[in-house]
Write a protein that holds these residues in place. Structure first.
Motif, PDB file in Angstrom:
ATOM      1  N   LYS A 399       0.798  -1.228   0.000  1.00 54.57           N
ATOM      2  CA  LYS A 399       0.000   0.000   0.000  1.00 54.57           C
ATOM      3  C   LYS A 399       0.829   1.276   0.000  1.00 54.57           C
ATOM      4  N   ASN A 400       2.079   1.209   0.490  1.00 54.30           N
ATOM      5  CA  ASN A 400       2.860   2.438   0.608  1.00 54.30           C
ATOM      6  C   ASN A 400       4.343   2.122   0.685  1.00 54.30           C
ATOM      7  N   GLY A 401       5.151   3.170   0.829  1.00 46.94           N
ATOM      8  CA  GLY A 401       6.590   3.002   0.830  1.00 46.94           C
ATOM      9  C   GLY A 401       7.120   2.237   2.022  1.00 46.94           C
ATOM     10  N   SER A 402       6.496   2.398   3.170  1.00 48.65           N
ATOM     11  CA  SER A 402       6.954   1.656   4.350  1.00 48.65           C
ATOM     12  C   SER A 402       6.753   0.162   4.154  1.00 48.65           C
ATOM     13  N   GLU A 403       5.594  -0.227   3.622  1.00 45.17           N
ATOM     14  CA  GLU A 403       5.350  -1.641   3.353  1.00 45.17           C
ATOM     15  C   GLU A 403       6.316  -2.154   2.292  1.00 45.17           C
ATOM     16  N   ALA A 404       6.607  -1.325   1.307  1.00 46.93           N
ATOM     17  CA  ALA A 404       7.533  -1.728   0.245  1.00 46.93           C
ATOM     18  C   ALA A 404       8.933  -1.958   0.801  1.00 46.93           C
ATOM     19  N   ALA A 405       9.364  -1.104   1.724  1.00 47.87           N
ATOM     20  CA  ALA A 405      10.692  -1.260   2.311  1.00 47.87           C
ATOM     21  C   ALA A 405      10.797  -2.569   3.090  1.00 47.87           C
ATOM     22  N   HIS A 406       9.745  -2.927   3.799  1.00 45.75           N
ATOM     23  CA  HIS A 406       9.758  -4.176   4.553  1.00 45.75           C
ATOM     24  C   HIS A 406       9.675  -5.397   3.640  1.00 45.75           C
ATOM     25  N   ALA A 407       9.072  -5.226   2.464  1.00 54.49           N
ATOM     26  CA  ALA A 407       8.939  -6.346   1.528  1.00 54.49           C
ATOM     27  C   ALA A 407      10.240  -6.646   0.798  1.00 54.49           C
ATOM     28  N   HIS A 408      11.133  -5.676   0.752  1.00 51.16           N
ATOM     29  CA  HIS A 408      12.413  -5.840   0.052  1.00 51.16           C
ATOM     30  C   HIS A 408      13.258  -6.887   0.769  1.00 51.16           C
ATOM     31  N   GLN A 409      13.732  -7.888   0.046  1.00 46.80           N
ATOM     32  CA  GLN A 409      14.506  -8.990   0.610  1.00 46.80           C
ATOM     33  C   GLN A 409      15.831  -9.124  -0.146  1.00 46.80           C
ATOM     34  N   PRO A 410      16.831  -8.316   0.200  1.00 47.98           N
ATOM     35  CA  PRO A 410      18.073  -8.282  -0.589  1.00 47.98           C
ATOM     36  C   PRO A 410      18.779  -9.625  -0.719  1.00 47.98           C
ATOM     37  N   GLU A 411      18.799 -10.431   0.353  1.00 51.38           N
ATOM     38  CA  GLU A 411      19.484 -11.728   0.283  1.00 51.38           C
ATOM     39  C   GLU A 411      18.840 -12.651  -0.744  1.00 51.38           C
ATOM     40  N   VAL A 412      17.523 -12.716  -0.697  1.00 51.59           N
ATOM     41  CA  VAL A 412      16.795 -13.585  -1.614  1.00 51.59           C
ATOM     42  C   VAL A 412      16.934 -13.074  -3.043  1.00 51.59           C
ATOM     43  N   GLU A 413      16.744 -11.769  -3.212  1.00 49.06           N
ATOM     44  CA  GLU A 413      16.788 -11.180  -4.546  1.00 49.06           C
ATOM     45  C   GLU A 413      18.158 -11.374  -5.183  1.00 49.06           C
TER      46      GLU A 413
END
Length: 463
Positions: A399-413
């Protein structure tokens, strides 16, 4: 005494950490061992560059060392070691219409014989202006080299015509490297982004930050009377992709007019949405419009425009200022090569037919990836905006940037990106973005889906 059973490894985006680490280690090794020519060339020649790369974000690729490109054509790259790679990164949108589209390459060859820069317009400039209006709407245009420049200049105009000091941006936004947008929300307050290098100015004096899709927050900021402009992408793209709620853009338009702020739409990434960008496809009505990267078919170019009404206000403000530098410029912008490429790209590449091909291919890609995710019961999801597709390693929608930041998974990506590249598929290093170009073939899309399936089969086996 019996041993306690080993505890299950911690999950990362639904993936067992030990399984993720094993995949990442193997794929890193596979990449390094398969590219001896690239490695040797970097060892011999990269030390002339700061940290071994011409631009720092080239270190953001997850491979153990950068890939050196020998040739790129259409939606295909050949690297120095001779590997053919299906390119879904496409220069992070810069080559969204494919590498070296034939009309643009022809225009470059023709213009190269007539001069590269001379601070004067050409007949191509006149035709490019007409084509820009035809594609994007009735704006009074200016040409820049990067979208960062275009956004910077648009913001300066907004402040000049409104007399107000601040811009409103959304948490997690992307508008290039314009200083004014380098703020974020922390505990409900706007702060300067903590990771900025050499930052000395207090950017909270220049900008107010609100969550995307937060209409009440937008209105509260506008009520202060400090906001010269709302600067926004139609869809948040440089985080895990966030779509606008129904009615959000209508609210931005209504509120900006109510409180005397301009609305600036930055389409640098959402030009993937369709012919004329998200603004045309969804009938938005910004006061100012910015688009960069792919608008000239890969030649470094951006354009920014303002409605005739705002143009009149700008001309009035400009006439009243003291003589001297306006703070807007760059000598190499609006050069004849840009106009030649703009004319060719807008006329013969950025067409309804090509967008239809891109849309169909992106739909095939997004549906294929979503089926793979569902089959493996991964807690991930897929988002698509026209020709732009992204898999996100978290449940959605966001829904927003805060949720997007938490969804980011650098290790997996990082692990998935390298594994995809080892299977002949290149996606953007920033998050999980993929683009379908007019040159992208169904077989390339299907290869990417199959590679993604193979990787998820390993990550989620017996899950």
């Amino acid at each position: 005494m019996s041993k306690k059973p080993a505890s299950r490894s911690k999950l990362v985006a639904g993936v067992r950490r030990d399984r993720l680490e094993a995949l990442a280690k193997r794929e890193q090794s596979r990449f390094a061992q398969s590219r001896p020519k690239t490695h040797a060339a970097l060892v011999a020649g990269a030390d002339t560059y700061l940290d071994g790369v011409p631009l720092h974000w080239m270190k953001d690729w997850p491979m153990p060392f950068p890939m050196l490109v020998e040739e790129a054509k259409g939606a295909h790259i050949t690297d120095l070691d001779g590997y053919g790679i299906d390119d879904f990164c496409l220069g992070d949108t810069g080559s969204m219409f494919g590498h070296s589209p034939a009309p643009v390459a022809k225009a470059i060859r023709k213009q190269a014989r007539r001069g590269l820069t001379y601070m004067l317009p050409t007949e191509d400039a006149l035709e490019a202006g007409r084509r820009l209006t035809e594609r994007f709407g009735n704006f009074k245009w200016q040409i820049a080299t990067t979208a960062t420049d275009a956004n910077r200049f648009a913001v300066r105009v907004a402040r000049a015509v409104t007399g107000k000091p601040k811009i409103l941006v959304f948490n997690g936004c992307y508008h290039g490297t314009i200083d004014d947008a380098m703020v974020e929300l922390k505990d409900g307050k706007t702060i300067t982004r903590p990771g900025l290098l050499g930052q000395v100015a207090d950017l909270t004096q220049l900008a107010t930050c609100v969550e995307f899709n937060d209409v009440a927050g937008v209105e509260a900021a506008l009520k202060t009377g400090e906001i010269a402009a709302i600067l926004t992408e139609p869809v948040m793209t440089n985080s895990c992709m966030v779509l606008p709620d129904a009615g959000f853009h209508d609210a931005l338009r209504t509120l900006s007019r109510r409180y005397g702020a301009l609305l600036i739409i930055d389409e640098t990434h959402t030009i993937s949405s369709g012919l004329g960008g998200y603004t045309r496809v969804h009938s938005l009505s910004p006061d100012m419009f910015v688009v960069g990267k792919c608008v000239a078919g890969g030649m470094p170019t951006s354009v920014w425009g303002m409605t005739p009404e705002v143009a009149d206000r700008y001309i009035e403000a400009n006439a009243k200022r003291k003589s001297g530098h306006s703070g807007m410029g760059t000598t190499l912008s609006a050069n004849p090569m840009q106009f030649a490429c703009l004319r060719a790209n807008l006329s013969d590449v950025m067409t309804a037919k090509n967008y239809a091909h891109m849309e169909n291919g992106a739909r095939r890609l997004s549906e294929g990836l979503a089926k793979v995710i569902a089959r493996h019961k991964a807690p991930w999801h897929v988002v698509r905006v026209g020709a732009r597709v992204e898999f996100i390693c978290a449940p959605g929608p966001l829904k927003n940037g805060s949720e997007a930041a938490h969804a980011h998974q650098p290790e997996v990506e990082a692990a998935v990106h390298t594994a995809l590249l080892n299977r002949g598929c290149l996606i953007a290093p920033f998050h999980n973005m993929m683009l379908v170009s007019p040159a992208t073939k169904k077989r390339q899309i299907d290869r990417l889906i199959a590679a993604f399936d193979e990787i998820l089969t390993e990550l989620f086996q017996d899950a």
